[in-house]
Scaffold this active site. Sequence first.
Site, mmCIF file in Angstrom:
data_model
loop_
_atom_site.group_PDB
_atom_site.id
_atom_site.type_symbol
_atom_site.label_atom_id
_atom_site.label_comp_id
_atom_site.label_asym_id
_atom_site.label_seq_id
_atom_site.Cartn_x
_atom_site.Cartn_y
_atom_site.Cartn_z
ATOM 1 N N SER A 134 0.843 -1.204 0.000
ATOM 2 C CA SER A 134 0.000 0.000 0.000
ATOM 3 C C SER A 134 0.871 1.243 0.000
ATOM 4 O O SER A 134 1.967 1.253 0.588
ATOM 5 C CB SER A 134 -0.882 0.029 1.253
ATOM 6 O OG SER A 134 -1.477 1.311 1.400
ATOM 7 N N TYR A 148 -3.721 -0.785 9.689
ATOM 8 C CA TYR A 148 -3.532 -1.150 8.274
ATOM 9 C C TYR A 148 -2.071 -0.943 7.861
ATOM 10 O O TYR A 148 -1.468 -1.801 7.207
ATOM 11 C CB TYR A 148 -4.464 -0.288 7.432
ATOM 12 C CG TYR A 148 -4.470 -0.586 5.952
ATOM 13 C CD1 TYR A 148 -5.056 -1.746 5.462
ATOM 14 C CD2 TYR A 148 -3.916 0.308 5.038
ATOM 15 C CE1 TYR A 148 -5.076 -2.014 4.095
ATOM 16 C CE2 TYR A 148 -3.930 0.064 3.678
ATOM 17 C CZ TYR A 148 -4.521 -1.101 3.210
ATOM 18 O OH TYR A 148 -4.542 -1.357 1.851
#
Length: 239
Positions: A134, A148
């Site tokens: 990410s 996350y």
Amino acid sequence: MALVTGGSRGIGAATAVRLAREGADVAFTYVRDKDAADDVVGRIRALGRRALALRADSADPAEAAGAVDRAAEGLGGLDVLVNNAGIGLLGPLESLSLADIDRVLAVNVRGVFLASQAAAARMGRGGRIITVGSCMTQRVPGPGGTLYTTGKSALVGLTKALARELGARGITANVVHPGPVDTDMNPADGPYAEGQAAMTALGRFGTVEEVASVVVYLAGVDAGYVTGAEFSVDGGHAA
Ligand code: NDP
């Protein structure tokens, strides 16, 4: 022969179809959306390649590793693993429960580790492990991303260490960091979309095809000397 985890929708589905277009037989995992999985199977078969939809939850250790074995046995080998399945749980630090932490780390980290371990045991020279990280590992643009980002950042360490571990066997490992990409997880018309687009240099969301093309490059022979590397496909989010 390739396995894409979380291949029924979004970036994973685009990657599975694109790998088939490049000539691979493709297995992919999913958990909930059988109709979407059936659709991807149809798209792969329409390209003349074999397709295998495997219901396997990456949160379950036996299923995460078992999917690799099922894919390799069903297709007759495994050359490419794309660790794509992931869940995007964002929220204030104080709101995150132990169950949230366990769930996110189980899917986004432990499942990736176990699938990579199982794939490495089956791959020969030229094998490819490509993991979807990410843009949050490169730059955290605001609050709410602790859990996350913790999980996705672990995938950078995993990738570099896998590259060292498997290099002598001619197997590469790389990680691709998408920026905001229009999917069910992060729709381009969602409540936080405008701010995300504004944080990119290009001023827009990416498409699933724009990520899949980089994953497929890394899966191919042209990327034979690329390993342990991070690729931002983020419209300049990290610039
Ligand atoms: P989507 O939510 O649109 O799709 C997720 C896919 O993964 C679906 O096919 C889903 O299948 C599957 N999946 C979800 N949980 C599991 C599980 N536990 N085990 C196996 N499969 C599972 O996600 P995206 O395409 O947006 O995201 C793909 C990857 O890209 C993720 O790792 C995400 O973190 C990462 N990413 C996405 C960004 C974005 O902006 N979209 C930005 C940066 C990274 P089903 O629902 O059928 O079970």
